[in-house]
Scaffold this motif. Sequence first.
Motif, PDB file in Angstrom:
ATOM      1  N   UNK A  32      46.623  45.578  32.147  1.00 48.17           N
ATOM      2  CA  UNK A  32      47.577  44.782  32.936  1.00 48.17           C
ATOM      3  C   UNK A  32      47.121  44.499  34.354  1.00 48.17           C
ATOM      4  N   UNK A  33      46.489  45.468  34.997  1.00 49.99           N
ATOM      5  CA  UNK A  33      46.037  45.254  36.374  1.00 49.99           C
ATOM      6  C   UNK A  33      44.854  44.290  36.406  1.00 49.99           C
ATOM      7  N   UNK A  34      43.897  44.493  35.511  1.00 51.09           N
ATOM      8  CA  UNK A  34      42.731  43.613  35.452  1.00 51.09           C
ATOM      9  C   UNK A  34      43.153  42.175  35.148  1.00 51.09           C
ATOM     10  N   UNK A  35      44.131  42.010  34.258  1.00 46.14           N
ATOM     11  CA  UNK A  35      44.633  40.668  33.957  1.00 46.14           C
ATOM     12  C   UNK A  35      45.215  40.011  35.206  1.00 46.14           C
ATOM     13  N   UNK A  57      40.452  52.681  37.296  1.00 42.00           N
ATOM     14  CA  UNK A  57      39.531  52.127  38.293  1.00 42.00           C
ATOM     15  C   UNK A  57      39.175  50.683  37.940  1.00 42.00           C
ATOM     16  N   UNK A  58      38.957  49.881  38.957  1.00 41.59           N
ATOM     17  CA  UNK A  58      38.417  48.531  38.791  1.00 41.59           C
ATOM     18  C   UNK A  58      37.357  48.319  39.870  1.00 41.59           C
ATOM     19  N   UNK A  59      36.268  47.673  39.494  1.00 38.60           N
ATOM     20  CA  UNK A  59      35.187  47.424  40.445  1.00 38.60           C
ATOM     21  C   UNK A  59      34.924  45.924  40.559  1.00 38.60           C
ATOM     22  N   UNK A  60      34.919  45.428  41.786  1.00 39.04           N
ATOM     23  CA  UNK A  60      34.624  44.026  42.058  1.00 39.04           C
ATOM     24  C   UNK A  60      33.374  43.952  42.929  1.00 39.04           C
ATOM     25  N   UNK A 101      48.816  42.214  46.501  1.00 32.12           N
ATOM     26  CA  UNK A 101      50.248  41.955  46.603  1.00 32.12           C
ATOM     27  C   UNK A 101      51.026  42.901  45.685  1.00 32.12           C
ATOM     28  N   UNK A 102      52.323  43.015  45.920  1.00 25.54           N
ATOM     29  CA  UNK A 102      53.152  44.003  45.226  1.00 25.54           C
ATOM     30  C   UNK A 102      53.094  43.888  43.713  1.00 25.54           C
ATOM     31  N   UNK A 103      53.081  42.665  43.206  1.00 28.08           N
ATOM     32  CA  UNK A 103      53.145  42.480  41.757  1.00 28.08           C
ATOM     33  C   UNK A 103      51.850  42.879  41.061  1.00 28.08           C
ATOM     34  N   UNK A 104      50.789  43.129  41.815  1.00 30.54           N
ATOM     35  CA  UNK A 104      49.509  43.432  41.184  1.00 30.54           C
ATOM     36  C   UNK A 104      49.172  44.915  41.240  1.00 30.54           C
ATOM     37  N   UNK A 105      48.957  45.452  42.422  1.00 26.99           N
ATOM     38  CA  UNK A 105      48.419  46.807  42.530  1.00 26.99           C
ATOM     39  C   UNK A 105      49.418  47.876  42.963  1.00 26.99           C
ATOM     40  N   UNK A 106      50.385  47.523  43.769  1.00 25.53           N
ATOM     41  CA  UNK A 106      51.250  48.559  44.348  1.00 25.53           C
ATOM     42  C   UNK A 106      52.096  49.279  43.292  1.00 25.53           C
ATOM     43  N   UNK A 107      52.264  48.654  42.123  1.00 23.04           N
ATOM     44  CA  UNK A 107      53.077  49.274  41.074  1.00 23.04           C
ATOM     45  C   UNK A 107      52.248  50.116  40.106  1.00 23.04           C
ATOM     46  N   UNK A 108      50.939  50.169  40.340  1.00 23.03           N
ATOM     47  CA  UNK A 108      50.060  50.916  39.439  1.00 23.03           C
ATOM     48  C   UNK A 108      49.131  51.822  40.246  1.00 23.03           C
ATOM     49  N   UNK A 109      48.643  52.895  39.633  1.00 22.62           N
ATOM     50  CA  UNK A 109      47.766  53.839  40.348  1.00 22.62           C
ATOM     51  C   UNK A 109      46.292  53.430  40.338  1.00 22.62           C
ATOM     52  N   UNK A 110      45.995  52.217  39.918  1.00 21.48           N
ATOM     53  CA  UNK A 110      44.605  51.765  39.818  1.00 21.48           C
ATOM     54  C   UNK A 110      43.924  51.772  41.184  1.00 21.48           C
ATOM     55  N   UNK A 111      42.717  52.337  41.228  1.00 21.47           N
ATOM     56  CA  UNK A 111      41.928  52.332  42.459  1.00 21.47           C
ATOM     57  C   UNK A 111      40.889  51.209  42.388  1.00 21.47           C
ATOM     58  N   UNK A 112      40.776  50.468  43.499  1.00 18.83           N
ATOM     59  CA  UNK A 112      39.836  49.349  43.557  1.00 18.83           C
ATOM     60  C   UNK A 112      38.587  49.743  44.336  1.00 18.83           C
TER      61      UNK A 112
END
Length: 305
Positions: A280-283, A93-96, A112-123
Amino acid sequence: MTIDQLETLEMIVEKGSFKAASEHLHKTQPSLSVAIKKLEEEFDLQLFNREEYRPKLTPEGLVFYNWAKQCLYTFRELKTVGTELGSKKVEPFLTIVLDPLVRFEALEGIFQETVLSKHPTEMTFRSEIMSVGEELLISGEADFSISTKSSDNDMIESVPFDRVEMIPVIAKSLAKKHPGLTYKSLKQCPQVVVLSQGDKNSLLKKDAKGFTADSKKCFVTDHSLKHKMIVSGFGWGRLARNEVEKDLKKDLLIEIHDENIKPFTLDLHIMRLKHKPLGPVAKAVWAQLLQNATIKKSKRPTKRN
């Protein structure tokens, strides 16, 4: 000398007493006293003046403390790097936190694809007013915030993103009842104000900006409701110029021009905790936010003389 001893020294100085430091560190006061005593004995150095009611650094103690802060900063950076290189995995999870006044260019490219679509992270995006975003970063409830910055804090990395001009406006239908739209004529017209954290006193000081507290106030819980109420003629208030441009052109709203009811500017910052490890996603998200801030800054209009 240990990191724990240096952190104890840091907290005593920052909090102003052994008691406050012990509460923050969840340690007993005697244990803090022992840590400082061992540190002093190791270097045959008196850090605090014992004659003062509250702990006050000696001249030598101040020099030692300043070096200790540099050491702790480097240690925390190293700890963050080690965590990110080692066991830190993709964040679930990430919270903004977003101030309601944030323009959505700030979020461009985050999905965009290089950030979130390749990971299961929920925003998760939270809408919070004023400095609440900064408070949520410090409490650990948020990863990033785009909001107003209340003060300089060494724990927070902050990058300016946008400047928002807040102008006083009133519905045309309501303006007819207050000839001239002056400070005096608007005293009995409610000022619509967003209520933050139930603290009316601090909010009034920040929001009034020259319009004294003896005026009527109508408190609302979010910015969108404030906007709707002003457009609907429930009262006057300050709204972002960019969000009311269409209403002004359609003659639904009128800008108020009075020396006692001035516009003001809010600075929005992109923020995060400096030493919170980033996966990696947060970065990737942070890098995108910084890029958007750079683009936004380059597009700001130049001030005319």
